[in-house]
Scaffold this active site. Structure first.
Site, PDB file in Angstrom:
ATOM      1  N   ASP A 103       0.835  -1.210   0.000  1.00 58.91           N
ATOM      2  CA  ASP A 103       0.000   0.000   0.000  1.00 58.91           C
ATOM      3  C   ASP A 103       0.864   1.252   0.000  1.00 58.91           C
ATOM      4  OD1 ASP A 103      -2.906  -1.286   0.743  1.00 58.91           O
ATOM      5  OD2 ASP A 103      -1.268  -2.330   1.776  1.00 58.91           O
ATOM      6  N   ASP A 136      -1.648  -2.823  -3.942  1.00 52.69           N
ATOM      7  CA  ASP A 136      -1.952  -1.395  -3.977  1.00 52.69           C
ATOM      8  C   ASP A 136      -0.650  -0.653  -4.239  1.00 52.69           C
ATOM      9  OD1 ASP A 136      -4.624  -1.760  -3.740  1.00 52.69           O
ATOM     10  OD2 ASP A 136      -4.845  -0.842  -1.774  1.00 52.69           O
ATOM     11  N   TYR A 139      -1.491   4.343  -6.388  1.00 52.24           N
ATOM     12  CA  TYR A 139      -2.753   5.008  -6.038  1.00 52.24           C
ATOM     13  C   TYR A 139      -3.046   6.130  -7.033  1.00 52.24           C
ATOM     14  CZ  TYR A 139      -2.962   2.607  -1.549  1.00 52.24           C
ATOM     15  OH  TYR A 139      -3.071   1.642  -0.580  1.00 52.24           O
ATOM     16  N   ASN A 174      -6.622  -4.026  -4.747  1.00 49.55           N
ATOM     17  CA  ASN A 174      -7.881  -3.553  -5.322  1.00 49.55           C
ATOM     18  C   ASN A 174      -7.710  -2.224  -6.047  1.00 49.55           C
ATOM     19  OD1 ASN A 174      -7.561  -2.968  -2.343  1.00 49.55           O
ATOM     20  ND2 ASN A 174      -9.190  -1.498  -2.790  1.00 49.55           N
ATOM     21  N   HIS A 268      -3.072  -9.730  -1.249  1.00 47.01           N
ATOM     22  CA  HIS A 268      -3.281  -8.336  -0.846  1.00 47.01           C
ATOM     23  C   HIS A 268      -4.208  -8.238   0.363  1.00 47.01           C
ATOM     24  CE1 HIS A 268      -3.742  -4.037  -0.945  1.00 47.01           C
ATOM     25  NE2 HIS A 268      -5.057  -4.146  -1.106  1.00 47.01           N
ATOM     26  N   HIS A 277     -10.327  -2.660   7.689  1.00 43.60           N
ATOM     27  CA  HIS A 277     -11.154  -3.573   6.904  1.00 43.60           C
ATOM     28  C   HIS A 277     -11.543  -4.833   7.654  1.00 43.60           C
ATOM     29  CE1 HIS A 277      -9.038  -1.258   3.641  1.00 43.60           C
ATOM     30  NE2 HIS A 277     -10.287  -1.189   3.216  1.00 43.60           N
ATOM     31  N   HIS A 303      -3.380  -4.266   2.430  1.00 46.47           N
ATOM     32  CA  HIS A 303      -4.762  -3.770   2.403  1.00 46.47           C
ATOM     33  C   HIS A 303      -5.082  -2.893   3.603  1.00 46.47           C
ATOM     34  CE1 HIS A 303      -8.673  -3.452   0.673  1.00 46.47           C
ATOM     35  NE2 HIS A 303      -9.294  -4.120   1.638  1.00 46.47           N
ATOM     36  N   ASP A 304      -4.980  -3.414   4.812  1.00 46.41           N
ATOM     37  CA  ASP A 304      -5.103  -2.545   5.979  1.00 46.41           C
ATOM     38  C   ASP A 304      -3.785  -1.800   6.145  1.00 46.41           C
ATOM     39  OD1 ASP A 304      -7.685  -2.634   6.978  1.00 46.41           O
ATOM     40  OD2 ASP A 304      -7.360  -4.544   7.992  1.00 46.41           O
ATOM     41  N   HIS A 305      -3.871  -0.468   6.292  1.00 51.00           N
ATOM     42  CA  HIS A 305      -2.678   0.378   6.308  1.00 51.00           C
ATOM     43  C   HIS A 305      -2.084   0.399   7.713  1.00 51.00           C
ATOM     44  CE1 HIS A 305      -4.066   2.731   2.475  1.00 51.00           C
ATOM     45  NE2 HIS A 305      -4.128   1.415   2.343  1.00 51.00           N
TER      46      HIS A 305
END
Length: 385
Positions: A103, A136, A139, A174, A268, A277, A303-305
């Site tokens: 991410d 990710d 962005y 995503n 991811h 999430h 995915h979770d930052h």
């Protein structure tokens, strides 16, 4: 009709042909590649389309291409194996060292550059073999094409430390699917930066461990049923049910056939997470049983930052989240199971993993390079005998 000169593969650069094709058809030229096993070679198809009654020829080629694309897609989905890459550790002692970051792709903003600097510093001390990206990568909507300057702005020009000039093994997130999802797998990007290795799903054999990279975005129902105002690039994924069934079958088969002493799966989306999430229920139901049945040691995701380590009460499987490559979500948590959560940090950072034949050490670092959490294990603790 537009007047065109006569082009043949010997007299026209492929890039020029590509431009003409995509201008007139509004389709990627890669669609022609499906014709070679069935009708014509790509060069023959291009020559026909550009030389003989352009509009009529293009319509015919498009019709045949769509038909063959469906056939070829079904054949590809039926394959019962994942592509395997091989990476031999640099160390003669069979010590595998790598970093994990996710991410991240924000052109250096939101502390991405600072995280990259610390990755370079820590990487120098570990003598890295490679880096893993949990997705990710760019962005907010992936890459627009393989020519998108965001590739250089968010990757090449950010991770410049000498220790990071190693292969980057990468999966899609995503946000990557919101752009041209196929662009990141383009060989053209590898020509621009030889470090870049991105496939939707694949296996990395490293002698001391086998790492299975899995495309988790298509598992998420909401991206299909409630995409809000987002548009996802599902080329190569549809029909979704068949894509997922074959991916799970291929993974299960590959894990069963693996003789690796350490088995690692990378995706991811988290299976378990205390972050924004939370758990990904589709993966809990469909993926987790396969990992447990095949004695997978670690599942690594983004995915979770945040950064987190979660254990499992019903198996030795450990869950590691490394999604702090740039923007973080301070104080944004879903819930925390104190029986399973070993570590949680709602800030930026990354993770290192060092693996030998019998031992693994994991360390999480923050944006300043400070070690926040250390965990290690010995292989005999995971023996099934």
């Amino acid at each position: 009709m537009t007047s065109l000169s006569i082009y043949t593969p010997n007299t026209c650069a492929f890039s020029h042909i590509k431009t003409l094709w995509e201008h007139h058809t509004k389709l990627p030229i890669s669609i022609l590649s499906v014709l070679s096993p069935f009708v014509l070679s790509p060069s023959e198809t291009i020559t026909m389309a550009l030389n003989h009654h352009l509009q009529h020829a293009l319509k015919m080629v498009i019709s045949i291409s769509v038909m063959c694309l469906v056939l070829n897609n079904d054949m590809n989905l039926a394959r019962a194996e994942l592509e395997t890459l091989v990476h031999h550790p640099d160390s003669s002692a069979l010590l595998l060292s790598f970093l994990v970051v996710g991410d991240w792709g924000r052109k250096g903003t939101h502390n991405q550059s600072q995280v990259a600097f610390q990755m370079g510093r820590i990487g120098e001390t570990l003598d890295l073999d490679f880096i893993i990206s949990t997705g990710d990568n760019f962005y907010d909507k992936g890459l627009t094409s393989e020519y998108d300057p965001a590739f250089e702005d968010s990757f090449t020009n950010i991770y410049t430390a000498s220790s990071l000039q190693k292969p980057w093994y990468t999966v899609l997130g995503n946000h990557d699917y919101r752009g041209d999802a196929l662009a990141q797998s383009s060989s053209f990007l590898k020509q621009k930066d030889s470090r870049w290795v991105c496939l939707k799903s694949f296996i990395l054999n490293t002698d001391v461990a086998e790492i299975f990279f899995i495309d988790t975005t298509p598992f998420q129902d909401k991206y299909f049923t409630d995409p809000e105002d987002q548009v996802y690039d599902w080329r190569g994924v549809m029909p979704r049910k068949k894509y997922l069934a074959n991916l799970l079958k291929d993974l299960d088969m590959a894990l069963k056939e693996s003789t690796a002493k350490w088995k690692i799966v990378v995706g991811h989306h988290p299976i378990k997470s205390d972050g924004h999430h939370g758990n990904t229920q589709e993966l809990v139901v469909q993926l987790l049983p396969i990992l447990q049945a095949n004695n997978v040691d670690f599942y690594i995701n983004g995915h979770d930052h945040c950064l987190e380590h979660i254990s499992s009460r019903d198996s030795p499987l450990q869950f590691f989240t490394s999604g702090g490559g740039s923007k973080a979500w301070r104080g944004d948590m879903s819930w925390m199971n104190l029986d399973e959560t070993k570590f949680y940090y709602d800030g930026q950072g990354f993770m290192s993993m060092q693996i030998t034949e019998n031992e693994v050490q994991v360390i999480f670092y923050d944006v300043s390079g400070s070690a926040l959490h250390k965990w290690s294990t010995s292989k005999w603790l995971y023996s099934t005998i």
